[in-house]
Design an enzyme around this catalytic site. Sequence first.
Site, PDB file in Angstrom:
ATOM      1  N   LYS A  72       0.808  -1.122  -0.017  1.00  0.00           N
ATOM      2  CA  LYS A  72      -0.064   0.010   0.187  1.00  0.00           C
ATOM      3  C   LYS A  72       0.955   1.463   0.013  1.00  0.00           C
ATOM      4  O   LYS A  72       0.827   2.157  -0.842  1.00  0.00           O
ATOM      5  CB  LYS A  72      -0.825  -0.024   1.253  1.00  0.00           C
ATOM      6  CG  LYS A  72      -2.083   1.045   1.345  1.00  0.00           C
ATOM      7  CD  LYS A  72      -2.806   0.862   2.225  1.00  0.00           C
ATOM      8  CE  LYS A  72      -2.180   0.626   3.669  1.00  0.00           C
ATOM      9  NZ  LYS A  72      -2.566   0.148   4.716  1.00  0.00           N
ATOM     10  N   THR A  74       4.018   1.763  -1.049  1.00  0.00           N
ATOM     11  CA  THR A  74       4.712   1.487  -2.168  1.00  0.00           C
ATOM     12  C   THR A  74       3.797   2.112  -3.251  1.00  0.00           C
ATOM     13  O   THR A  74       4.270   3.064  -4.048  1.00  0.00           O
ATOM     14  CB  THR A  74       5.157   0.254  -2.682  1.00  0.00           C
ATOM     15  OG1 THR A  74       6.159  -0.232  -1.483  1.00  0.00           O
ATOM     16  CG2 THR A  74       5.917   0.118  -3.886  1.00  0.00           C
ATOM     17  N   ARG A  95       2.398   8.329   7.104  1.00  0.00           N
ATOM     18  CA  ARG A  95       2.917   8.214   8.569  1.00  0.00           C
ATOM     19  C   ARG A  95       4.123   8.167   8.837  1.00  0.00           C
ATOM     20  O   ARG A  95       5.162   7.691   7.782  1.00  0.00           O
ATOM     21  CB  ARG A  95       2.046   6.943   8.962  1.00  0.00           C
ATOM     22  CG  ARG A  95       0.558   7.156   9.318  1.00  0.00           C
ATOM     23  CD  ARG A  95      -0.183   6.065   9.949  1.00  0.00           C
ATOM     24  NE  ARG A  95       0.205   4.678   9.035  1.00  0.00           N
ATOM     25  CZ  ARG A  95      -0.215   3.274   9.305  1.00  0.00           C
ATOM     26  NH1 ARG A  95      -0.659   3.434  10.475  1.00  0.00           N
ATOM     27  NH2 ARG A  95      -0.234   2.484   8.513  1.00  0.00           N
ATOM     28  N   LYS A 106       7.596  -6.492  10.408  1.00  0.00           N
ATOM     29  CA  LYS A 106       7.267  -5.755   9.392  1.00  0.00           C
ATOM     30  C   LYS A 106       8.332  -5.259   8.652  1.00  0.00           C
ATOM     31  O   LYS A 106       8.294  -5.100   7.354  1.00  0.00           O
ATOM     32  CB  LYS A 106       6.404  -4.754   9.697  1.00  0.00           C
ATOM     33  CG  LYS A 106       5.304  -4.162   8.432  1.00  0.00           C
ATOM     34  CD  LYS A 106       4.559  -3.106   9.101  1.00  0.00           C
ATOM     35  CE  LYS A 106       3.774  -2.619   7.745  1.00  0.00           C
ATOM     36  NZ  LYS A 106       2.717  -1.638   8.221  1.00  0.00           N
ATOM     37  N   ALA A 274      -2.898   1.600  13.937  1.00  0.00           N
ATOM     38  CA  ALA A 274      -4.137   1.551  13.039  1.00  0.00           C
ATOM     39  C   ALA A 274      -5.245   0.849  13.773  1.00  0.00           C
ATOM     40  O   ALA A 274      -6.390   0.810  13.194  1.00  0.00           O
ATOM     41  CB  ALA A 274      -3.589   0.902  11.613  1.00  0.00           C
ATOM     42  N   PHE A 302      -3.613  -0.601   7.072  1.00  0.00           N
ATOM     43  CA  PHE A 302      -4.242  -1.736   7.199  1.00  0.00           C
ATOM     44  C   PHE A 302      -5.324  -1.732   5.962  1.00  0.00           C
ATOM     45  O   PHE A 302      -5.421  -1.067   5.232  1.00  0.00           O
ATOM     46  CB  PHE A 302      -5.159  -2.338   8.267  1.00  0.00           C
ATOM     47  CG  PHE A 302      -4.050  -2.598   9.611  1.00  0.00           C
ATOM     48  CD1 PHE A 302      -2.779  -3.252   9.310  1.00  0.00           C
ATOM     49  CD2 PHE A 302      -4.335  -2.311  10.913  1.00  0.00           C
ATOM     50  CE1 PHE A 302      -1.874  -3.600  10.122  1.00  0.00           C
ATOM     51  CE2 PHE A 302      -3.252  -2.499  11.797  1.00  0.00           C
ATOM     52  CZ  PHE A 302      -2.229  -3.195  11.884  1.00  0.00           C
ATOM     53  N   PHE A 383       3.396  -8.603  -9.063  1.00  0.00           N
ATOM     54  CA  PHE A 383       4.586  -9.328  -8.596  1.00  0.00           C
ATOM     55  C   PHE A 383       5.227 -10.329  -9.739  1.00  0.00           C
ATOM     56  O   PHE A 383       4.580 -10.713 -10.529  1.00  0.00           O
ATOM     57  CB  PHE A 383       4.195 -10.346  -7.494  1.00  0.00           C
ATOM     58  CG  PHE A 383       4.323  -9.805  -5.976  1.00  0.00           C
ATOM     59  CD1 PHE A 383       5.424  -9.994  -5.135  1.00  0.00           C
ATOM     60  CD2 PHE A 383       3.363  -8.716  -5.583  1.00  0.00           C
ATOM     61  CE1 PHE A 383       5.310  -9.611  -3.922  1.00  0.00           C
ATOM     62  CE2 PHE A 383       3.294  -8.196  -4.686  1.00  0.00           C
ATOM     63  CZ  PHE A 383       4.148  -8.302  -3.692  1.00  0.00           C
ATOM     64  N   TRP A 411       6.876  -0.545  -8.094  1.00  0.00           N
ATOM     65  CA  TRP A 411       8.000  -1.138  -7.369  1.00  0.00           C
ATOM     66  C   TRP A 411       9.392  -1.411  -8.228  1.00  0.00           C
ATOM     67  O   TRP A 411      10.513  -1.059  -7.944  1.00  0.00           O
ATOM     68  CB  TRP A 411       7.661  -2.350  -6.771  1.00  0.00           C
ATOM     69  CG  TRP A 411       8.787  -3.242  -5.958  1.00  0.00           C
ATOM     70  CD1 TRP A 411       9.063  -3.000  -4.446  1.00  0.00           C
ATOM     71  CD2 TRP A 411       9.582  -3.978  -6.351  1.00  0.00           C
ATOM     72  NE1 TRP A 411       9.986  -3.548  -4.227  1.00  0.00           N
ATOM     73  CE2 TRP A 411      10.722  -4.193  -5.138  1.00  0.00           C
ATOM     74  CE3 TRP A 411      10.095  -4.451  -7.550  1.00  0.00           C
ATOM     75  CZ2 TRP A 411      11.821  -5.061  -5.199  1.00  0.00           C
ATOM     76  CZ3 TRP A 411      11.344  -5.462  -7.697  1.00  0.00           C
ATOM     77  CH2 TRP A 411      11.907  -5.726  -6.233  1.00  0.00           C
TER      78      TRP A 411
END
Length: 557
Positions: A72, A74, A95, A106, A274, A302, A383, A411
Amino acid sequence: MEHLTDIEIAQKAEYQAIDEIAAKVNISTDDLEYYGTKKAKVDHRLLGRSDQADGKLILVTAISPTPAGEGKTTTSVGLADALSQEGKSTMLALREPSLGPVFGVKGGAAGGGYAQVVPMEDINLHFTGDFHAIGAANNLLAAMIDNHIHHGNELGIDSRNITWKRAVDMNDRQLRNIVDGLQGRANGVPREDGFEITVASEIMAILCLAEDLIDLKERLGRIIIGYNFAGEPVTAKDLKAEGAMTALLKDAINPNLVQTLENTPTFVHGGPFANIAHGCNTLIATKLALKQADYVVTEAGFGADLGAEKFIDIKSRIGGIQPDAVVIVATIRALKMHGGVAKADLAQENVEAMRQGSANLAHHLHTMREVFGLPAVVAINRFPTDTQAEVDALADLSQELNVPIVESNVWAEGGAGGRDLAKEVIRLADEPSAFQFAYELTDSIEEKLTKISQKIYGGRGVKLTAKARRQMKTLEQFGFQDLPICMAKTQYSLSDDAKALGAPKDFDITIRDLKVSAGAGFIVALTGNIMTMPGLPKKPAAEAIDVDQAGNISGLF
């Protein structure tokens, strides 16, 4: 192509001077406080002086997160760069990462690949010291509580009913529950206590919802630290703590200005949990960005059931802002996981599982378009393991859901890989919306909880434990029934059962605890096993992080 890690890509960044970044969005050097050459704070009072019309607000959210990853942040970074490439005056508002996740499971939170915000090492570590200031303000209040009790307890604070905890920005399960004030009268009053991670502190939530310094001080004064022997709330203002706390936060309230790899101006400011809080960057940064740019890309924590719902029902409501368009991020891998595929098997082609898992996407899309009345687009974060058959199936899915589904390759390609998404966002942002909230503030507490369960999660309703019902009556007794709800629920499922993936049906949300964050201005409803102090995993990310003689950091994602 040479394969580089995120940090290796970031360390090759070609920076523009921070005053040049500011000039792109008409921020004067007079409003900058420099932190070296790569970052600066912007005077929050600029917001009060601006008479510019607001730009378009683009909210990036996602399907329910999975271990497969959605990307998200990225996508948010790449979209902002793509909008800049489309010739739009653009700002990004994100954030600040917490040290807990950075050293835990993470990892960093400044984007990835060629869609990153830099300097990523600074952003992921101490940055401009905002989190340290928040932790200091939190712990000053904690110290003043126990000091007041030690020196006679004029306010009659019941030490068995103190709700305020100490804070540290680190995952440390050992500190969840402690006993302090031991070894004699000179060392305080013995009592049960505990720590929460700084991002779960109400002070973090307050900073992220405050309009200015005076509003910040007033909100800090309204913090309920516990209750007296008569069962009445005791506030930070009763302890005369709000002035000193505000003094600690006078610099932290100013948004932090940095840039993307492609030199798009970016605010990185505030970082509330979150679950326990609303999971969004500061209201000040978002509103200031809207004054300075034509398009502002921001994200919520999230999936749409948690982050986007809180962004709208809490942040938008308090701040008087609303998204013009919503981007829902998904991956083919995550769709397959919601369709029942194990993480180890995600590289194998499985179009049927992808279609089954799309029920989760369909639910979030319904929430954004039908419940909140906002135009939406789906971004598929590509991906390398995605097969052609799976990609081709997206066209059928787009038709079935009646929504544009756009592939995003940010990405690997940066802004160039998000141009199609940017064009769709520009189109959507000009569409009329029927914006509305999921509930009204005049609804009862139980009505609000029920509407969130039914409208946002797709459940039957809510079940309140006996404890939660007692708490609800207390909240109503003290006049907090008109506050919005901040639902603390697992992020992995639409239900409160983390293992129920996809789009579960016929479930109730069990509310085990209700507490008020009076300073932030919302009621926290705790479900399941939500913790405000996480622990480190068996193999924490910290083990891979290192620094060389020249001060170059490695292993930071």
